[in-house]
Design a protein around this motif. Structure first.
Motif, PDB file in Angstrom:
ATOM      1  N   GLN A  19     -11.978  -3.671   7.751  1.00 41.39           N
ATOM      2  CA  GLN A  19     -12.383  -3.393   5.991  1.00 41.39           C
ATOM      3  C   GLN A  19     -11.113  -3.238   5.533  1.00 41.39           C
ATOM      4  OE1 GLN A  19     -15.876  -0.812   5.721  1.00 41.39           O
ATOM      5  NE2 GLN A  19     -17.037  -1.983   6.947  1.00 41.39           N
ATOM      6  N   ASN A  20     -10.481  -2.114   5.914  1.00 38.94           N
ATOM      7  CA  ASN A  20      -9.111  -1.809   5.644  1.00 38.94           C
ATOM      8  C   ASN A  20      -7.834  -2.866   5.299  1.00 38.94           C
ATOM      9  OD1 ASN A  20     -10.118   1.036   5.373  1.00 38.94           O
ATOM     10  ND2 ASN A  20      -9.141   1.659   7.435  1.00 38.94           N
ATOM     11  N   THR A  65      -5.258   2.374   4.070  1.00 39.36           N
ATOM     12  CA  THR A  65      -5.318   1.111   3.584  1.00 39.36           C
ATOM     13  C   THR A  65      -3.856   0.427   3.494  1.00 39.36           C
ATOM     14  OG1 THR A  65      -5.445   1.305   1.533  1.00 39.36           O
ATOM     15  CG2 THR A  65      -7.515   1.149   2.592  1.00 39.36           C
ATOM     16  N   GLU A  66      -3.084   1.178   3.839  1.00 38.70           N
ATOM     17  CA  GLU A  66      -1.500   0.884   3.969  1.00 38.70           C
ATOM     18  C   GLU A  66      -1.394  -0.188   5.082  1.00 38.70           C
ATOM     19  OE1 GLU A  66       3.010   0.748   4.865  1.00 38.70           O
ATOM     20  OE2 GLU A  66       1.359   1.727   5.924  1.00 38.70           O
ATOM     21  N   LEU A  67      -0.655  -1.424   4.766  1.00 37.76           N
ATOM     22  CA  LEU A  67      -0.845  -2.465   5.673  1.00 37.76           C
ATOM     23  C   LEU A  67      -0.215  -2.037   7.039  1.00 37.76           C
ATOM     24  CD1 LEU A  67      -1.517  -5.707   5.899  1.00 37.76           C
ATOM     25  CD2 LEU A  67       0.837  -5.978   4.907  1.00 37.76           C
ATOM     26  N   PHE A  68       1.020  -1.495   7.049  1.00 39.56           N
ATOM     27  CA  PHE A  68       1.316  -1.291   8.393  1.00 39.56           C
ATOM     28  C   PHE A  68       0.889  -0.215   9.044  1.00 39.56           C
ATOM     29  CE2 PHE A  68       5.084  -2.394   5.565  1.00 39.56           C
ATOM     30  CZ  PHE A  68       5.324  -3.688   6.315  1.00 39.56           C
ATOM     31  N   THR A  69      -0.140   0.676   8.534  1.00 37.14           N
ATOM     32  CA  THR A  69      -0.883   1.707   9.016  1.00 37.14           C
ATOM     33  C   THR A  69      -2.030   0.762   9.758  1.00 37.14           C
ATOM     34  OG1 THR A  69      -0.240   3.348   7.755  1.00 37.14           O
ATOM     35  CG2 THR A  69      -2.210   3.661   8.747  1.00 37.14           C
ATOM     36  N   VAL A  70      -2.823  -0.057   8.852  1.00 36.63           N
ATOM     37  CA  VAL A  70      -4.009  -0.752   9.428  1.00 36.63           C
ATOM     38  C   VAL A  70      -3.702  -1.733  10.469  1.00 36.63           C
ATOM     39  CG1 VAL A  70      -5.501  -2.685   8.714  1.00 36.63           C
ATOM     40  CG2 VAL A  70      -4.713  -0.812   7.134  1.00 36.63           C
ATOM     41  N   LEU A  71      -2.400  -2.164  10.458  1.00 34.79           N
ATOM     42  CA  LEU A  71      -2.056  -3.242  11.858  1.00 34.79           C
ATOM     43  C   LEU A  71      -1.823  -2.335  12.974  1.00 34.79           C
ATOM     44  CD1 LEU A  71       0.641  -5.690  10.088  1.00 34.79           C
ATOM     45  CD2 LEU A  71      -1.796  -5.825  10.657  1.00 34.79           C
ATOM     46  N   ASP A  72      -1.061  -1.112  12.736  1.00 29.17           N
ATOM     47  CA  ASP A  72      -0.916  -0.181  14.011  1.00 29.17           C
ATOM     48  C   ASP A  72      -2.254   0.266  14.350  1.00 29.17           C
ATOM     49  OD1 ASP A  72       0.670   1.183  15.882  1.00 29.17           O
ATOM     50  OD2 ASP A  72       0.253   3.121  14.605  1.00 29.17           O
ATOM     51  N   ASN A  73      -3.299   0.529  13.748  1.00 23.05           N
ATOM     52  CA  ASN A  73      -4.621   1.006  14.044  1.00 23.05           C
ATOM     53  C   ASN A  73      -5.461  -0.192  14.633  1.00 23.05           C
ATOM     54  OD1 ASN A  73      -4.151   3.534  13.110  1.00 23.05           O
ATOM     55  ND2 ASN A  73      -4.997   3.242  10.964  1.00 23.05           N
ATOM     56  N   ILE A  74      -5.241  -1.250  14.170  1.00 24.03           N
ATOM     57  CA  ILE A  74      -6.100  -2.503  14.835  1.00 24.03           C
ATOM     58  C   ILE A  74      -5.451  -2.633  16.210  1.00 24.03           C
ATOM     59  CG2 ILE A  74      -6.370  -4.978  14.612  1.00 24.03           C
ATOM     60  CD1 ILE A  74      -6.511  -4.767  11.551  1.00 24.03           C
ATOM     61  N   SER A  75      -4.228  -2.666  16.405  1.00 25.93           N
ATOM     62  CA  SER A  75      -3.624  -2.638  17.746  1.00 25.93           C
ATOM     63  C   SER A  75      -4.030  -1.651  18.642  1.00 25.93           C
ATOM     64  CB  SER A  75      -1.863  -2.799  17.593  1.00 25.93           C
ATOM     65  OG  SER A  75      -1.413  -2.799  18.966  1.00 25.93           O
ATOM     66  N   GLY A 125       0.849  -1.205   0.100  1.00 27.18           N
ATOM     67  CA  GLY A 125      -0.002  -0.088  -0.181  1.00 27.18           C
ATOM     68  C   GLY A 125       0.799   1.266   0.057  1.00 27.18           C
ATOM     69  N   LYS A 126       0.329   2.195  -0.468  1.00 25.60           N
ATOM     70  CA  LYS A 126       0.863   3.627  -0.557  1.00 25.60           C
ATOM     71  C   LYS A 126       0.945   4.481   0.942  1.00 25.60           C
ATOM     72  CE  LYS A 126      -0.275   4.585  -5.384  1.00 25.60           C
ATOM     73  NZ  LYS A 126      -0.998   5.645  -6.284  1.00 25.60           N
ATOM     74  N   GLN A 127       2.387   4.952   1.101  1.00 23.93           N
ATOM     75  CA  GLN A 127       2.425   5.484   2.400  1.00 23.93           C
ATOM     76  C   GLN A 127       1.413   6.603   2.517  1.00 23.93           C
ATOM     77  OE1 GLN A 127       5.533   4.867   3.798  1.00 23.93           O
ATOM     78  NE2 GLN A 127       4.894   5.560   5.525  1.00 23.93           N
ATOM     79  N   GLY A 128       0.793   6.579   3.712  1.00 24.25           N
ATOM     80  CA  GLY A 128      -0.118   7.643   3.906  1.00 24.25           C
ATOM     81  C   GLY A 128      -1.628   7.313   3.545  1.00 24.25           C
ATOM     82  N   ASP A 129      -1.702   6.214   2.890  1.00 21.89           N
ATOM     83  CA  ASP A 129      -3.123   5.682   2.762  1.00 21.89           C
ATOM     84  C   ASP A 129      -3.694   4.876   3.703  1.00 21.89           C
ATOM     85  OD1 ASP A 129      -5.267   4.128   1.638  1.00 21.89           O
ATOM     86  OD2 ASP A 129      -4.576   4.688  -0.500  1.00 21.89           O
TER      87      ASP A 129
END
Length: 303
Positions: free
Chosen positions: A220-221, A194-204, A188-192
């Motif tokens: 969903q993301n 749905t970017e995978l690392f961002t999604v994982l951080d938000n889930i945590s 995924g694109k940085q800042g999006d």
């Protein structure tokens, strides 16, 4: 009236010796071919064959280079394929953990354990995103750096350090294949959002805060990030298959060209040995005939 030509002893000797020398030269040439195993040792042996040989040798070198390029491409694509496959399995595990976190019966300790596991998976995926092949990050585009992603030790934020430039290999005549996948194409694109690392951080974070609405949105993301990764994996698999086919084609063509080159350059040993035996027999017969033609003179007996 025909004037008879006069045959002298000197002319007979010269002619006989010349014939013997030519016969010896032919035998020596065949002997050299058998010893070296090659029909062509110098351009004068066969000018036409030499030209064809040089052309085929150039084609052999080009085909061998295509094969080496294909091997390198398979190494890159195989590494990416393995890492994306492992990442897909990890995302499925994260999804299961997220669904567990949505269970209202989870207490604080359970949610903490779930968040810690997701954090560990995030770190594992970060390591996978920084995978190297031949000391280059496979998800970094053409970056000169040693990493595609960097993690801030204070905030834990993950930043993409690579670029979107492509790396290709020529695996056949006018056939170039891309051998890498950038991190933004796979994760995924940085800042999006749905970017995978961002999604994982938000889930945590949502799990720790017991934020059910945030978890539903991030779930969903996560599915969107997984779809992107699976698309990248499918593309890599298709390119891997193409390079593998081009590699096989190069190997087959190399075998064909090498066979043609062998027909031009290499000696047919049974045929050459037979010719050598015939030449030796011919030379012995020439020696015997010369001995009869050039008889010893009275001077030879008086020496």
């Amino acid at each position: 009236m025909t004037i008879p030509s006069r045959v002298t002893e000197t002319s007979m000797h010269t002619k006989a010796l010349g014939d013997l020398q030519r016969s010896m030269a032919r035998g020596q040439r065949i002997q050299s071919q058998i010893s070296g195993g090659k029909l062509l040792t110098r351009p004068s042996d066969s000018p036409t064959g030499t030209v064809t040989s040089l052309q085929l040798r150039g084609e052999v070198r080009a085909t061998q280079q295509y094969g080496r390029n294909a091997d390198d491409g398979l190494g890159w694509l195989g590494t990416i394929q393995d890492k994306l496959g492992d990442a897909s399995t990890s995302i499925i595990r994260v999804r299961d953990l997220t669904l567990q976190a949505l269970n209202t019966s989870n207490n604080d300790q359970s949610r903490q354990a779930l968040a810690v596991e997701i954090d560990n998976i995030r770190d594992t995926l970060l390591d996978a995103a920084n995978t190297k092949y031949m000391n280059r990050p496979v998800f970094g585009g053409t970056t000169p750096g040693s990493e595609a992603y960097a993690k801030d030790p204070n905030t834990g934020e993950i930043t993409y350090l690579g670029n979107d430039n492509q790396t290709t290999r020529t695996v056949g005549p006018n056939a170039k294949v891309r051998i890498e996948t950038t991190g933004q194409e796979a994760f995924g694109k940085q800042g999006d959002p749905t970017e995978l690392f961002t999604v994982l951080d938000n889930i945590s974070k949502s799990i720790r805060n017991n934020d059910a609405a945030g978890l539903n949105q991030n779930l969903q993301n996560l599915d969107s990030a997984h779809d992107l990764l699976k698309s990248a994996l499918s593309d890599v698999g298709a390119r891997y298959n193409r390079v593998e086919q081009m590699k096989q084609s190069a190997d087959d063509h190399l075998l064909s060209v090498t066979s043609q080159l062998s027909d031009i350059e290499d000696v047919d040993l049974p045929k050459a040995i037979m010719e050598l035996q015939i030449q030796q027999t011919s030379y012995q017969a020439a020696l015997a005939a010369t001995a009869k033609v050039i008889q010893p003179s009275l001077i030879d007996f008086l020496r």
